[in-house]
Scaffold this active site. Sequence first.
Site, PDB file in Angstrom:
ATOM      1  N   ARG B 223     -61.946 122.828 -30.778  1.00 40.45           N
ATOM      2  CA  ARG B 223     -61.220 122.539 -32.010  1.00 40.45           C
ATOM      3  C   ARG B 223     -61.107 121.026 -32.150  1.00 40.45           C
ATOM      4  NH1 ARG B 223     -55.561 121.266 -31.266  1.00 40.45           N
ATOM      5  NH2 ARG B 223     -55.188 121.903 -33.403  1.00 40.45           N
ATOM      6  N   ASN B 225     -58.480 117.700 -33.516  1.00 35.94           N
ATOM      7  CA  ASN B 225     -57.152 117.278 -33.943  1.00 35.94           C
ATOM      8  C   ASN B 225     -57.285 115.815 -34.335  1.00 35.94           C
ATOM      9  OD1 ASN B 225     -54.469 117.323 -34.514  1.00 35.94           O
ATOM     10  ND2 ASN B 225     -53.763 117.411 -32.380  1.00 35.94           N
ATOM     11  N   TYR B 319     -44.626 113.631 -37.475  1.00 38.25           N
ATOM     12  CA  TYR B 319     -45.006 114.063 -36.136  1.00 38.25           C
ATOM     13  C   TYR B 319     -46.265 113.353 -35.666  1.00 38.25           C
ATOM     14  CZ  TYR B 319     -46.526 116.788 -32.175  1.00 38.25           C
ATOM     15  OH  TYR B 319     -46.949 117.153 -30.920  1.00 38.25           O
ATOM     16  N   LYS B 320     -47.174 113.091 -36.566  1.00 39.26           N
ATOM     17  CA  LYS B 320     -48.402 112.405 -36.188  1.00 39.26           C
ATOM     18  C   LYS B 320     -48.187 110.900 -36.023  1.00 39.26           C
ATOM     19  CE  LYS B 320     -51.911 115.593 -37.897  1.00 39.26           C
ATOM     20  NZ  LYS B 320     -52.546 115.833 -36.581  1.00 39.26           N
TER      21      LYS B 320
END
Lengths: 331, 341
Positions: B223, B225, B319-320
């Site tokens: 995946r 991110n 959050y990032k």
Amino acid sequence: MTLTSDISVGNPAAGAELRLTVTDTIELTPTVRHVRLAEPSGRALPSFTPGSHIVVTCGTGPDGRPRRNSYSLTGPAFEPDHYAISVRLEESGRGGSQWIHDLRVGDRVSIGTPRSAFAPVLTARHHLLVAGGIGITPILSHVRAAVQWDRSFEVHYVFRGGDGAHLDELQQLCGNGLHLHTRRDEFRERMGAVLSNQPIGTHLYACGPASLIDELTEQARGAGWPDARVHYEHFGIGDLEPGEPFTAHLARRDVDVHVESGVSLLEALESRGIAVPNLCRQGVCGECRLPVVDGVVDHRDLYLSAAEKEAGECLMPCVSRATGSRLELDL
Amino acid sequence: MSTTLDLTVRDASIELPDRITRFPFPFVRDTYRYSTNVEPAGSHVETAAGGWGRHPVDIDGHYFDELAERERILAADSTRFQSLPHMEIAQWNAMVTLMQMLVDAYPQTFVLEQDGATRRFVNRALGVEQAFVFGDRSTLPEPPLRFIGRHIQEDVVLLDQREDALWGDAGLVTFAADWSLRFDVGMSFLQIHGPVPRVHVEGVIPRAQHFLMGLQAGQRYRRTNWSLSVDRRLDQSTETYPEWGRDRRLLAEGPLEDVGRRLYLRVEVQHLVRLGVSGAIMFLIRSHLLSFEDIARVPEWSERLHRVLDELPEDMAEYKGITRTRGPGLRWLRTYGGVRP
């Protein structure tokens, strides 16, 4: 990035079928036969966790469909050059064990890659390994790993006199950590003391017939063991009665699938090209659960709770069947 | 500066450098939300500039620099490597699996041979040769996971499966994006992801854990991110926050024309591999950084990045850690990056 892709490049062997060759057969006891399988090229086989099993295609049943049984791997686990299984002959079974007992060196056998459903808990302070009869097979691979990685363990092995498979090897591996029992009543009494005498952080692993596991887990619960520290694997589900034939109607596809006596619903679905996720094929892991729309289920699994069985809204097709002549599934 | 850049964007005859063509641009649509976005590993993904994804271990032009950076970080802070005692077997399992992956991907550079119980690993790029016996600690100069960590650009976390959950019980993480292995080690998968917004209501994390726990030996998934980062700084772990945290504010307060050069899209390509003999899940994290200036050379990317950043809900941006840098990034893309909103 949610691309969907059917490409399974880089997933070597996972869930794949392997075609291996019988390299050795040994009669361990009058009823237990040890069989070794290897790649004809001698190439290393996929590694597995202790307690893993393989699903072996044991020829074809009377209905001409492949017969599949799962057997625990007893040999070395890291990039092994062979897989080893020890199979007890089940006179009243579906013929799969007889097929294994008829194998000869050089025969080709189809198996699935190893499945892990009974792995050791690596944080355990001590491993209490208990085997009844042919239930010694997954315990043997646990013992091998415990010795190699220097884990604290002991083995209690109960078997009918003269029918103790792998005794020599166990004695070599365990030294004085091996305790043998040939009488169930004596064994029960002994386990009572053993269970109430373990260091905190011990995990119990048991493999054997259902009666032994029920008794042992009952004793463990009575001695205050939390469920999370008790692990068991049943065997002997292969002795299930072949059952009556019935028809499974797949509501979503509007298709009827006929299930012969001696063939499981799971096998019948697979032979019609309908894939159902599955793991143990013995009614213990819960992987193949299917929703039931109509009909009475003969639950033969050890996974669903009594309440779930009562409700009759789902079944484990690897072992369970219709009580009547027809079942309707939400498939 | 802006005019020359605009020319570059529009001149397709100029060949793009590897750092752009191989960049795993993560956005497949104009909005971004968390999801259980896993797919089988190993397939090649085509992007507007090139492609990526052939191998779970990925070596590129930054190999020597990043490994030197890893050595520097490990020497300065040994806690970037963690392993609980029961993870010894998982470390060995991960090391040999990674060695084999390197050989499969780059057979010219890596060798793994076996002679009875002894194996020999060779890395021709670094001039390293190491013989060892699987499971025998006396045959290696250091713990297996730390040993192999010096040969790959990926960070590694090893998850143990027990009690119907996954536990982050070992790892070698020098390039964390705003988290700390030392803080997380020993936590469950659900605990590690506790601070992530939105996903708990939507069940994304339990679903991911359930999926991972069902992986069979040898299965590999992946995946991506992403986040934003100021400068080409791989080590943004919690431990070094004082060194990099304020850069986000300083960039936002500084001149807009600096943003294209100093603001990076940081993409993690993560691989999830079920190891055979230990039963652990190996989690590989490879961090790729590409500046907004480089992204603007691929119009499809700058347009899409602008839309994604513009639409991203505030709690996710928070959050990032991109609440300060998102605005300047968007402004730069419109002013200098050829994006017409």
